[in-house]
Structure formats: structure tokens, C-alpha cells
Enzyme design. Structure first.
Site, mmCIF file in Angstrom:
data_model
loop_
_atom_site.group_PDB
_atom_site.id
_atom_site.type_symbol
_atom_site.label_atom_id
_atom_site.label_comp_id
_atom_site.label_asym_id
_atom_site.label_seq_id
_atom_site.Cartn_x
_atom_site.Cartn_y
_atom_site.Cartn_z
ATOM 1 C CB ALA A 21 -0.735 13.460 -1.459
ATOM 2 N N GLY A 23 -6.094 11.191 -1.714
ATOM 3 C CA GLY A 23 -6.992 10.060 -1.440
ATOM 4 C C GLY A 23 -7.169 9.782 0.048
ATOM 5 N NE ARG A 27 -7.359 0.218 -1.602
ATOM 6 C CZ ARG A 27 -6.653 0.269 -2.722
ATOM 7 N NH1 ARG A 27 -6.248 -0.842 -3.299
ATOM 8 N NH2 ARG A 27 -6.351 1.437 -3.274
HETATM 9 C C1 UD1 Z 1 -3.374 3.249 -8.870
HETATM 10 C C2 UD1 Z 1 -3.519 2.997 -10.368
HETATM 11 C C3 UD1 Z 1 -3.144 1.551 -10.666
HETATM 12 C C4 UD1 Z 1 -1.754 1.250 -10.153
HETATM 13 C C5 UD1 Z 1 -1.609 1.615 -8.687
HETATM 14 C C6 UD1 Z 1 -0.145 1.503 -8.264
HETATM 15 C C7 UD1 Z 1 -5.366 4.463 -11.084
HETATM 16 C C8 UD1 Z 1 -6.775 4.518 -11.536
HETATM 17 N N1 UD1 Z 1 -4.885 3.242 -10.790
HETATM 18 O O1 UD1 Z 1 -4.317 2.429 -8.205
HETATM 19 O O2 UD1 Z 1 -3.186 1.319 -12.078
HETATM 20 O O3 UD1 Z 1 -1.446 -0.129 -10.380
HETATM 21 O O4 UD1 Z 1 -2.027 2.970 -8.460
HETATM 22 O O5 UD1 Z 1 0.050 1.807 -6.918
HETATM 23 O O6 UD1 Z 1 -4.709 5.477 -11.054
HETATM 24 N N2 UD1 Z 1 -5.415 10.103 -5.274
HETATM 25 C C9 UD1 Z 1 -5.739 11.441 -5.335
HETATM 26 N N3 UD1 Z 1 -7.014 11.803 -5.669
HETATM 27 C C10 UD1 Z 1 -7.972 10.882 -5.947
HETATM 28 C C11 UD1 Z 1 -7.630 9.515 -5.913
HETATM 29 C C12 UD1 Z 1 -6.339 9.151 -5.562
HETATM 30 O O7 UD1 Z 1 -4.887 12.304 -5.067
HETATM 31 O O8 UD1 Z 1 -9.104 11.298 -6.255
HETATM 32 C C13 UD1 Z 1 -4.044 9.730 -4.882
HETATM 33 C C14 UD1 Z 1 -3.995 8.843 -3.669
HETATM 34 O O9 UD1 Z 1 -3.879 9.621 -2.485
HETATM 35 C C15 UD1 Z 1 -2.759 7.993 -3.900
HETATM 36 C C16 UD1 Z 1 -2.639 7.960 -5.415
HETATM 37 O O10 UD1 Z 1 -3.463 8.996 -5.914
HETATM 38 O O11 UD1 Z 1 -1.611 8.592 -3.352
HETATM 39 C C17 UD1 Z 1 -3.099 6.613 -5.998
HETATM 40 O O12 UD1 Z 1 -4.466 6.396 -5.629
HETATM 41 P P1 UD1 Z 1 -4.985 4.982 -5.141
HETATM 42 O O13 UD1 Z 1 -6.415 5.112 -4.827
HETATM 43 O O14 UD1 Z 1 -4.090 4.430 -4.118
HETATM 44 O O15 UD1 Z 1 -4.829 4.146 -6.487
HETATM 45 P P2 UD1 Z 1 -4.648 2.572 -6.620
HETATM 46 O O16 UD1 Z 1 -5.948 1.910 -6.424
HETATM 47 O O17 UD1 Z 1 -3.507 2.137 -5.808
HETATM 48 CA CA CA Z 2 -2.234 3.044 -4.204
#
Ligand code: UD1
Ligand code: CA
Length: 477
Positions: A21, A23, A27
Site C-alpha cells: 500500500a 504506491g 494515474r
Molecule cells: C501490478 C502488477 C501487474 C498486475 C497488477 C494487478 C507488478 C510489477 N505488476 O501492476 O502484473 O497485473 O498489479 O492489479 O507488480 N506498491 C508499493 N510499493 C511500490 C509500488 C507499488 O507498495 O513501490 C503497491 C501499490 O500501492 C499498489 C500495489 O503495490 O497497492 C500494486 O502497485 P501498482 O503500481 O498499482 O501495480 P500495477 O501497475 O497495477
Molecule cells: Ca494496481
């Protein structure tokens, strides 16, 4: 017999849940952290925590926070979950790297995404069951998406085998892979040993310059570990909220489900698509909700009530047979059985309206208790007030509860009559059965059974108006 699964133990003795959580949610183009955006009146992350809490003790739920960490902590800290800080958000793989110490003592972890709020407990239990049965190091929850653009794609060993070879993120797709409709939901089970042993193999040499957790599939496979995939029965519950449009769609779906739940329980909701009903609202059978009503927070409504259009009711409790006329605004208040409000009544917090009481148009209450059968039908302000049973408050009555510094109480007894346009300067007490003449400014207590008139006496001069008119006419000639 108790059929409730025992948390964390039925599936495995040592299960932790990690919720990613941290991120920013670029977008969404919002200053609010993504996981605090709301659907159905609650933050996304609250849904995920509620679901996780059905599988593990709250102290075994680790939330990775980063962007807006303090706000996230404040919002969900009350649940007793643990937090792991990811100071810089360098990808989902990096999020798990930051949780390394927190997860080391467990056998397995279930990884959830804070932005995939509608995931169901049953589905997660299936995922854990398959994960353990297959003896897999990583089990990925997958879904079939009609439009898979943006999601990571699942490369299966063979169409009918549980084994997965890799997950390929959108920017790395090779020709032909765009048409793969099986996608990664961002939800996984991991065996902790093999995960920690290979976690440092992740690299950020990719289109986003991020450490992708999805790459663990290939690393574990290369080390001879088993990687499995479970296709979720419905793509609905694994939908993510990456854009405002996706959030609004999730919100609409959730509210539709809430309205359907209430209607299945005997509540009539006319034109439910126009109503805004939060996920935790409860309504008893035979209540009718008209179009364009908002029922928010933890509102509870009894049986046989009618809520007319354009009323907004937030965190209120209503008894049975209550009538809320059009356009009432109510917050943090209680309305007892058979009371009638509105049109346009405003209940501010801590109002308690007794059984069979009536409040009419443009009546505002705050921290006020109105007794059984009491009435205030027009244009009135009651603040820090108690009105006894059966008392009548005339049109335009105002309690002056604020002197610019302090708030003071007004107490009006039972069976009293407060004439129209009276101002009651608090602190003040009006006894039972007392009678106050219209237009009074009451500054001293009125004993029970007394009459009080606080206004200047009327002066009448016979013929005065006619005489002045005659004088004026004479001057004009
Ligand atoms: C991610 C998956 C993708 C999948 C999709 C489904 C990866 C690389 N890709 O992409 O394969 O189809 O979810 O919804 O994992 N987060 C962190 N720290 C970070 C980055 C993200 O805690 O450094 C958290 C975000 O807050 C979020 C979750 O991880 O809750 C997913 O991150 P997000 O950037 O939304 O990934 P997607 O691009 O959706
Ligand atoms: Ca996502």
C-alpha cells in the site's frame, strides 16, 4: 458446531498477510494516497484489511506504507495491524524487500494489493489451499480480462496445468503476448524460505526502472521451485483501482450490490441507481427509499420507514415507522419510532428526536433532545437544548446558546408552550406546563405552570393613521 475457520491456523500455523500500500497512484493524479481513496464510503485499504483479518490475526497483517505514510497510519492504525515503511517506492518487489524482517518468522505469506479492494475471503482460501496442496513456492491468483491492457500477462507451461512459467508486464510483452487474456491480479501466496533466498535476484532493468515482484515467478522457476496459478472464478472481485474512472466504476458496483442486499431484505428502493448507499448501511424490511437519497456511514434504519427524495442521512439511527420528508440533512443523530421530520429539517450531531415527535421545515437542532410527541414545526433553532414530552415550540423560536465565547444549555419541561418568535437566552430553564407569550425574549427562568411574556406592551392610538393620511393629503394640495 463451530464452522468458523480458525484464523491463520486452519491453512497453516504460520501465515502472515502482507498488503502492498505504499504506491503513489500516479494515474489518479491526486494528492491523496491511492489506498485512501474511497469506494462505498470507505478507503480502499480498509476493505483489504477487513478481508485479511478473516485469515490472520491483525498482528500478523503487515501493511507496506510509503507515499502519505502518516495519513495511512492514522486512517487504519486503529485496527492493530503492523506497518512496514518503504521510504522510496521502487516497485512491488522492493515493497516485499522492505518487509523482509517482518515476514522472516512465518512459513507462508499471502500478498495482497491495497488497491484491489473487493477480493473475497473464499477466493484467498482457495489460493492458499492450492498453494499448499501443490507445494508451490509461489502461487499467483490470475483472472481472465476481456481487455488485458496494462496488466501483467500469465505465461502457462501448458493450458491445463497449474504451473506458470512467468509473468510479463505490459511494456515487456513480446509480439503475440498482447493477446493473452489471463492476467496477474497482484495477489500471491509465497513460501517464505525460497522467496527470501531469491528476493535479491530482482533487478530494476525494465521499462519502469522498478523492482517487479512479478519477476519472482521466473527466478523461482529457474531455481527449480514450483510456481502455480489459480484462475479466479470472477474477474470482478480482482479489479484494481488505478484511475479515477476505475475507482468510480468499483464504487458503483459496490453500491449496486449494497442496494441489492437491502432489497433482498425487503427494503424498497425506487430507482436505486440514483441513491448513494454506503456499504455498511442497514435497513429493516418494508422501509421505502425514494430516488436521490443518500444513506451514509453506519446509518441504521428501522422497519416501515419512508425516506423521501433528496434526504442525506449520515451515521444516524432511525427507529421503526419514521417518516423523513424531502430534503432533510441529518448527521450522527437518533430518531425514535414514529417520529416525523421535514421537509428540510437539519439534524446536526448529537440530536435525539423522541418517539412521535415532529420537526418541520427549516428546523435545525444540535446536541438537542426532543421528548416524546413534542413538536417544532417551523423555522426554529434548538442548540444544546432539552425539550420535554408533549411540548409545543412555535414558529421561529430560537435558543441563543452561544454568547460569543461559551455554549449554554436550555431546558424546557414537559407539556409546555413556547410562543412563536421567542428567543430563549441560555442558560435558561422553562418549567413543565409553562406558557410563553409570542415574541418574547426570555432571559430569566420560567417556573412550572407559569406564564411569561417578555416583550414591550402594545400601544394602540385610535384614529392616528387616518389623521396622518389626511394631514399628508392636505400638504400635497
Ligand atoms: C501490478 C502488477 C501487474 C498486475 C497488477 C494487478 C507488478 C510489477 N505488476 O501492476 O502484473 O497485473 O498489479 O492489479 O507488480 N506498491 C508499493 N510499493 C511500490 C509500488 C507499488 O507498495 O513501490 C503497491 C501499490 O500501492 C499498489 C500495489 O503495490 O497497492 C500494486 O502497485 P501498482 O503500481 O498499482 O501495480 P500495477 O501497475 O497495477
Ligand atoms: Ca494496481
Amino acid at each position: 458446531m463451530n464452522t468458523e475457520p480458525e484464523k491463520g491456523s486452519r491453512l497453516n500455523k504460520k501465515l502472515a498477510v502482507v498488503i502492498m500500500a505504499a504506491g503513489k497512484g500516479s494515474r489518479l493524479k491526486s494528492s491523496r494516497p491511492k489506498v485512501l481513496h474511497e469506494i462505498g464510503g470507505k478507503p480502499l485499504l480498509s476493505y483489504v484489511i477487513t478481508t485479511a483479518a478473516q485469515l490472520a490475526e491483525n498482528e500478523d497483517i503487515h501493511v507496506v506504507i510509503g507515499h502519505g505514510a502518516e495519513r495511512v497510519r492514522e486512517t487504519v492504525g486503529g485496527t492493530g495491524v503492523r506497518f512496514v515503511e518503504q521510504k522510496q517506492q521502487r516497485g512491488t518487489g522492493h515493497a516485499i524487500q522492505c518487509a523482509r524482517e517482518a515476514i522472516a518468522k512465518y512459513d507462508h505469506i499471502l500478498v495482497l494489493s491495497g488497491d484491489v479492494p473487493l477480493i473475497k475471503v473464499d477466493t484467498l482460501q482457495h489460493l492458499m489451499t492450492l498453494h499448499l496442496a501443490e507445494g508451490a513456492a509461489m502461487t499467483i491468483l490470475t483472472a481472465t480480462q476481456e481487455n488485458p491492457t496494462g496488466y501483467g500477462r500469465i505465461l502457462r507451461r501448458a493450458p491445463d496445468l497449474p504451473e506458470v512459467d512467468a509473468i510479463v508486464e505490459q511494456p515487456s510483452l513480446k509480439p503475440g503476448q498482447e493477446s493473452i487474456h489471463e492476467v496477474n491480479t497482484g495477489i500471491y501466496a509465497f513460501k517464505v524460505g525460497p522467496l527470501l533466498a531469491r528476493l535479491d535476484k530482482l533487478s530494476n532493468k525494465n521499462a519502469h526502472g522498478e523492482f517487479y515482484l512479478t519477476d519472482m515467478a521466473e527466478h523461482l522457476r529457474a531455481a527449480g521451485e514450483k510456481v502455480a496459478g489459480l484462475l479466479a472464478a470472477s474477474a470482478e472481485e480482482v479489479r484494481g483501482a488505478n484511475t479515477i474512472a476505475e475507482l468510480v466504476a468499483l464504487d458503483a458496483g459496490l453500491r449496486e450490490a449494497t442496494a441489492n442486499r437491502l432489497m433482498a431484505n425487503g427494503v424498497t428502493i425506487f430507482r436505486p441507481e440514483t441513491c448513494v448507499i454506503d456499504a455498511e448501511v442497514e435497513v429493516e424490511p418494508d422501509t421505502i427509499i425514494e430516488p436521490f437519497v443518500q444513506l451514509l456511514g453506519k446509518t441504521k434504519i428501522g422497519a416501515r420507514c419512508r425516506i423521501r427524495s433528496y434526504s442525506v442521512i449520515e451515521s444516524c439511527t432511525l427507529g421503526n415507522d419514521v417518516l423523513i420528508q424531502n430534503g432533510c440533512i441529518m448527521e450522527n443523530s437518533t430518531v425514535m419510532e414514529s417520529a416525523q421530520l421535514g421537509p428540510y429539517t437539519h439534524l446536526r450531531p448529537e440530536s435525539e428526536i423522541g418517539p412521535h415527535a415532529h420537526l418541520g421545515n427549516f428546523v435545525e437542532t444540535k446536541k438537542t433532545k426532543v421528548g416524546r410527541g413534542a413538536k417544532a414545526n417551523h423555522l426554529t433553532y434548538l442548540g444544546d437544548t432539552e425539550v420535554g414530552a408533549g411540548t409545543n415550540i412555535g414558529a421561529g423560536v430560537i435558543t441563543c446558546n452561544y454568547d460569543g465565547t461559551r455554549k449554554s444549555p436550555t431546558r424546557i419541561g414537559e407539556g409546555a408552550f413556547v410562543g412563536s418568535d421567542t428567543t430563549l437566552v441560555a442558560p435558561i430553564e422553562v418549567g413543565d406546563r409553562a406558557y410563553i407569550g409570542a415574541g418574547s425574549c426570555i432571559t430569566r427562568d420560567v417556573p412550572a405552570g407559569a406564564l411569561a411574556v417578555g416583550r414591550s406592551r402594545q400601544v394602540t392610538k385610535e384614529g392616528w393613521a387616518d389623521a396622518r393620511r389626511a394631514r399628508n393629503d392636505a400638504e400635497k394640495k
